[in-house]
Motif scaffolding. Structure first.
Motif, PDB file in Angstrom:
ATOM      1  N   GLY A   8     -17.022 -22.893  48.962  1.00 34.13           N
ATOM      2  CA  GLY A   8     -16.739 -23.186  47.566  1.00 34.13           C
ATOM      3  C   GLY A   8     -15.247 -23.240  47.271  1.00 34.13           C
ATOM      4  N   SER A   9     -14.891 -23.950  46.205  1.00 39.04           N
ATOM      5  CA  SER A   9     -13.517 -23.968  45.714  1.00 39.04           C
ATOM      6  C   SER A   9     -13.434 -23.064  44.489  1.00 39.04           C
ATOM      7  CB  SER A   9     -13.093 -25.395  45.362  1.00 39.04           C
ATOM      8  OG  SER A   9     -13.921 -25.918  44.334  1.00 39.04           O
ATOM      9  N   MET A  10     -12.222 -22.823  44.010  1.00 36.38           N
ATOM     10  CA  MET A  10     -12.066 -21.900  42.881  1.00 36.38           C
ATOM     11  C   MET A  10     -10.988 -22.414  41.948  1.00 36.38           C
ATOM     12  SD  MET A  10     -10.383 -18.835  45.167  1.00 36.38           S
ATOM     13  CE  MET A  10      -8.944 -19.137  46.206  1.00 36.38           C
ATOM     14  N   GLU A  11     -11.147 -22.052  40.679  1.00 33.06           N
ATOM     15  CA  GLU A  11     -10.145 -22.415  39.680  1.00 33.06           C
ATOM     16  C   GLU A  11     -10.063 -21.292  38.655  1.00 33.06           C
ATOM     17  OE1 GLU A  11     -12.593 -25.170  36.532  1.00 33.06           O
ATOM     18  OE2 GLU A  11     -12.169 -26.073  38.498  1.00 33.06           O
ATOM     19  N   ALA A  12      -8.870 -21.075  38.106  1.00 32.34           N
ATOM     20  CA  ALA A  12      -8.697 -20.040  37.088  1.00 32.34           C
ATOM     21  C   ALA A  12      -9.590 -20.343  35.899  1.00 32.34           C
ATOM     22  CB  ALA A  12      -7.234 -19.962  36.664  1.00 32.34           C
ATOM     23  N   TYR A  13     -10.066 -19.292  35.254  1.00 31.97           N
ATOM     24  CA  TYR A  13     -11.050 -19.457  34.183  1.00 31.97           C
ATOM     25  C   TYR A  13     -10.750 -18.492  33.049  1.00 31.97           C
ATOM     26  CZ  TYR A  13     -15.616 -19.753  31.861  1.00 31.97           C
ATOM     27  OH  TYR A  13     -16.621 -19.943  30.944  1.00 31.97           O
ATOM     28  N   ASP A  14     -10.902 -18.979  31.823  1.00 31.43           N
ATOM     29  CA  ASP A  14     -10.728 -18.148  30.635  1.00 31.43           C
ATOM     30  C   ASP A  14     -12.115 -17.818  30.086  1.00 31.43           C
ATOM     31  OD1 ASP A  14      -9.790 -16.810  28.430  1.00 31.43           O
ATOM     32  OD2 ASP A  14      -9.225 -18.622  27.323  1.00 31.43           O
ATOM     33  N   PRO A  15     -12.634 -16.629  30.357  1.00 32.03           N
ATOM     34  CA  PRO A  15     -14.007 -16.318  29.943  1.00 32.03           C
ATOM     35  C   PRO A  15     -14.147 -16.187  28.439  1.00 32.03           C
ATOM     36  CG  PRO A  15     -12.951 -14.377  30.900  1.00 32.03           C
ATOM     37  CD  PRO A  15     -12.001 -15.517  31.095  1.00 32.03           C
ATOM     38  N   THR A  16     -15.357 -16.474  27.970  1.00 33.02           N
ATOM     39  CA  THR A  16     -15.657 -16.306  26.557  1.00 33.02           C
ATOM     40  C   THR A  16     -15.767 -14.819  26.224  1.00 33.02           C
ATOM     41  OG1 THR A  16     -18.060 -16.307  26.874  1.00 33.02           O
ATOM     42  CG2 THR A  16     -16.976 -18.458  26.622  1.00 33.02           C
ATOM     43  N   ASP A  17     -15.784 -14.519  24.945  1.00 32.13           N
ATOM     44  CA  ASP A  17     -15.950 -13.118  24.538  1.00 32.13           C
ATOM     45  C   ASP A  17     -17.276 -12.562  25.042  1.00 32.13           C
ATOM     46  OD1 ASP A  17     -13.524 -13.150  23.243  1.00 32.13           O
ATOM     47  OD2 ASP A  17     -14.355 -13.504  21.252  1.00 32.13           O
ATOM     48  N   LEU A  18     -18.333 -13.368  25.023  1.00 35.31           N
ATOM     49  CA  LEU A  18     -19.637 -12.912  25.506  1.00 35.31           C
ATOM     50  C   LEU A  18     -19.586 -12.634  27.000  1.00 35.31           C
ATOM     51  CD1 LEU A  18     -22.635 -12.310  25.232  1.00 35.31           C
ATOM     52  CD2 LEU A  18     -23.081 -14.783  25.400  1.00 35.31           C
ATOM     53  N   GLU A  19     -18.949 -13.506  27.759  1.00 29.43           N
ATOM     54  CA  GLU A  19     -18.849 -13.300  29.212  1.00 29.43           C
ATOM     55  C   GLU A  19     -18.051 -12.041  29.523  1.00 29.43           C
ATOM     56  OE1 GLU A  19     -19.111 -18.082  30.270  1.00 29.43           O
ATOM     57  OE2 GLU A  19     -17.166 -17.101  30.002  1.00 29.43           O
ATOM     58  N   LYS A  20     -16.978 -11.819  28.785  1.00 25.85           N
ATOM     59  CA  LYS A  20     -16.201 -10.587  28.975  1.00 25.85           C
ATOM     60  C   LYS A  20     -17.046  -9.359  28.656  1.00 25.85           C
ATOM     61  CE  LYS A  20     -11.675 -12.575  27.772  1.00 25.85           C
ATOM     62  NZ  LYS A  20     -10.572 -12.550  26.781  1.00 25.85           N
ATOM     63  N   GLU A  21     -17.751  -9.411  27.543  1.00 27.98           N
ATOM     64  CA  GLU A  21     -18.555  -8.268  27.118  1.00 27.98           C
ATOM     65  C   GLU A  21     -19.632  -7.934  28.149  1.00 27.98           C
ATOM     66  OE1 GLU A  21     -21.667  -7.065  23.519  1.00 27.98           O
ATOM     67  OE2 GLU A  21     -20.441  -8.877  23.352  1.00 27.98           O
ATOM     68  N   LEU A  22     -20.308  -8.971  28.678  1.00 27.90           N
ATOM     69  CA  LEU A  22     -21.351  -8.741  29.673  1.00 27.90           C
ATOM     70  C   LEU A  22     -20.773  -8.137  30.953  1.00 27.90           C
ATOM     71  CD1 LEU A  22     -23.688 -11.859  29.441  1.00 27.90           C
ATOM     72  CD2 LEU A  22     -24.142  -9.521  28.702  1.00 27.90           C
ATOM     73  N   ALA A  23     -19.620  -8.623  31.388  1.00 23.88           N
ATOM     74  CA  ALA A  23     -18.996  -8.100  32.605  1.00 23.88           C
ATOM     75  C   ALA A  23     -18.619  -6.635  32.432  1.00 23.88           C
ATOM     76  CB  ALA A  23     -17.770  -8.934  32.971  1.00 23.88           C
ATOM     77  N   ILE A  24     -18.070  -6.284  31.291  1.00 21.33           N
ATOM     78  CA  ILE A  24     -17.688  -4.891  31.026  1.00 21.33           C
ATOM     79  C   ILE A  24     -18.934  -4.015  30.953  1.00 21.33           C
ATOM     80  CG2 ILE A  24     -16.650  -3.336  29.326  1.00 21.33           C
ATOM     81  CD1 ILE A  24     -14.714  -5.692  28.656  1.00 21.33           C
ATOM     82  N   GLN A  25     -19.976  -4.476  30.254  1.00 21.58           N
ATOM     83  CA  GLN A  25     -21.211  -3.705  30.152  1.00 21.58           C
ATOM     84  C   GLN A  25     -21.846  -3.500  31.520  1.00 21.58           C
ATOM     85  OE1 GLN A  25     -23.428  -6.041  27.251  1.00 21.58           O
ATOM     86  NE2 GLN A  25     -23.128  -4.435  25.718  1.00 21.58           N
ATOM     87  N   ALA A  26     -21.862  -4.545  32.338  1.00 25.81           N
ATOM     88  CA  ALA A  26     -22.458  -4.443  33.668  1.00 25.81           C
ATOM     89  C   ALA A  26     -21.721  -3.415  34.518  1.00 25.81           C
ATOM     90  CB  ALA A  26     -22.431  -5.812  34.354  1.00 25.81           C
ATOM     91  N   THR A  27     -20.399  -3.411  34.430  1.00 28.11           N
ATOM     92  CA  THR A  27     -19.598  -2.442  35.186  1.00 28.11           C
ATOM     93  C   THR A  27     -19.923  -1.020  34.734  1.00 28.11           C
ATOM     94  OG1 THR A  27     -17.836  -4.085  35.436  1.00 28.11           O
ATOM     95  CG2 THR A  27     -17.245  -1.778  35.800  1.00 28.11           C
ATOM     96  N   LYS A  28     -20.051  -0.816  33.435  1.00 24.51           N
ATOM     97  CA  LYS A  28     -20.368   0.511  32.910  1.00 24.51           C
ATOM     98  C   LYS A  28     -21.767   0.959  33.315  1.00 24.51           C
ATOM     99  CE  LYS A  28     -17.351   0.545  28.827  1.00 24.51           C
ATOM    100  NZ  LYS A  28     -17.314   0.612  27.347  1.00 24.51           N
ATOM    101  N   VAL A  29     -22.714   0.029  33.336  1.00 25.25           N
ATOM    102  CA  VAL A  29     -24.104   0.361  33.645  1.00 25.25           C
ATOM    103  C   VAL A  29     -24.230   1.016  35.014  1.00 25.25           C
ATOM    104  CG1 VAL A  29     -26.262  -0.771  34.354  1.00 25.25           C
ATOM    105  CG2 VAL A  29     -25.307  -1.216  32.103  1.00 25.25           C
ATOM    106  N   ILE A  30     -23.445   0.560  35.996  1.00 22.18           N
ATOM    107  CA  ILE A  30     -23.539   1.170  37.324  1.00 22.18           C
ATOM    108  C   ILE A  30     -22.545   2.324  37.499  1.00 22.18           C
ATOM    109  CG2 ILE A  30     -24.361  -0.987  38.323  1.00 22.18           C
ATOM    110  CD1 ILE A  30     -21.582  -1.120  39.787  1.00 22.18           C
ATOM    111  N   GLY A  31     -21.781   2.638  36.455  1.00 14.83           N
ATOM    112  CA  GLY A  31     -20.861   3.765  36.513  1.00 14.83           C
ATOM    113  C   GLY A  31     -19.589   3.489  37.280  1.00 14.83           C
ATOM    114  N   ALA A  32     -19.188   2.228  37.370  1.00 17.69           N
ATOM    115  CA  ALA A  32     -17.992   1.872  38.136  1.00 17.69           C
ATOM    116  C   ALA A  32     -16.749   1.904  37.251  1.00 17.69           C
ATOM    117  CB  ALA A  32     -18.145   0.481  38.752  1.00 17.69           C
TER     118      ALA A  32
END
Length: 298
Positions: A224-248
């Motif tokens: 795969g290739s990659m490019e910088a990305y500006d996540p939406t507020d919802l995407e940020k919120e889900l990523a933060i919640q997911a990290t908290k859910v596993i206690g990381a």
């Protein structure tokens, strides 16, 4: 007084990317005037006795003020915590992240969006002559075809299989007898593309989109290739919640594009390597991780 740290990585794996991650963290610590030592996990011995709990090192180093644990040696991580050393990430977070079934169970319990998933019943003894099958017809009726079969333990997009029909499904179930794995809804709208969002503490510090044209997986390791990305507020919120859910304390969260590009959580990587993010975005996540750790242990 400056804080000292240990950075621990897996000393048995051939790839240099594990040492590279440790060295990026060490360089970031040095920039913050924190002296660190990099250890392979197999250079540290855990000592248990009726009157002592300790870590044995060949150079008899003093115990550190903190540990950045980039390995999956849970017993060693737990031993360090028993000695009162702050460990980032903690053993429980690493354990949950490493086990995709356990991860999905935690995400589902917290009502976070994930692909529909069916856990394969545990088979303790593999028997190729008389394989044990769950009700494949019910699984197909619930998830549809094609579907994903995913082993519970695997990295870099490996141990994930796109299944087109019942015959392939039966063959894959036979092959995986005795392993932990799951059946999962195939998110066709995310074919060959996903997001990697890096969380440190309570904030998103970097993100990239991964794209491939010749594979349903978007991992860079499968072309795969990659490019910088500006996540939406919802995407940020889900990523933060997911990290908290596993206690990381920090994690790389992979999001899929669901219907109408609504995000679904695919994986949480408690020890996500950060070199690709640096190459793609110019953001060195190691600096954020070390800042977070030093602030946490003040």
């Amino acid at each position: 007084m400056n804080k000292t740290g240990w950075i621990i990585y897996n000393g048995n794996l051939p790839s240099n990317k594990f040492l590279d991650f440790a060295q990026m963290l060490q360089a970031a610590a040095t920039r913050k005037n924190s002296d660190t030592v990099i250890y392979k996990n197999n250079e540290l011995l855990t000592l248990l006795g009726s009157d002592e709990i300790h870590i044995l090192t060949k150079d008899k180093m003093n115990l550190p003020d903190y540990v950045v644990f980039t390995d999956k040696d849970l017993y060693l991580a737990k031993q360090l915590a028993l000695l009162g050393i702050p460990v980032f990430n903690r053993a429980k977070a690493i354990e949950t992240s490493d086990d995709k079934i356990a991860t999905y169970q935690q995400l589902a319990m917290h009502r976070l969006p994930i692909p529909k998933t069916i856990i394969s019943p545990k088979v303790f003894f593999r028997n190729q002559n008389e394989p044990s099958y769950p009700d494949l017809d019910t699984i197909i009726a619930k998830l549809g075809l094609p579907m994903i079969v995913k082993e519970s333990f695997g990295s870099f997009g490996e141990q994930v299989y796109l299944i087109q029909n019942k015959e392939e499904l039966q063959e894959k179930v036979t092959e995986l007898q005795g392993k932990a794995f799951m059946f999962q809804e195939f998110i066709s709208s995310s074919f060959g593309r996903d997001l990697r969002i890096q969380v440190v503490g309570n904030r998103v510090v970097a993100a990239m989109k991964r794209i491939t044209t010749n594979d349903f997986r978007a991992n860079v390791t499968v072309g795969g290739s990659m490019e910088a990305y500006d996540p939406t507020d919802l995407e940020k919120e889900l990523a933060i919640q997911a990290t908290k859910v596993i206690g990381a304390d920090f994690a790389g969260v992979d999001l899929l594009f669901g219907q109408n590009d609504q995000p679904l959580i695919c994986e949480i990587n408690s020890n996500a390597h950060i070199r690709n993010l640096l190459d793609c975005t110019g953001i060195n996540v190691a600096d954020f991780i070390i800042d977070y750790i030093l602030e946490s242990i003040k």
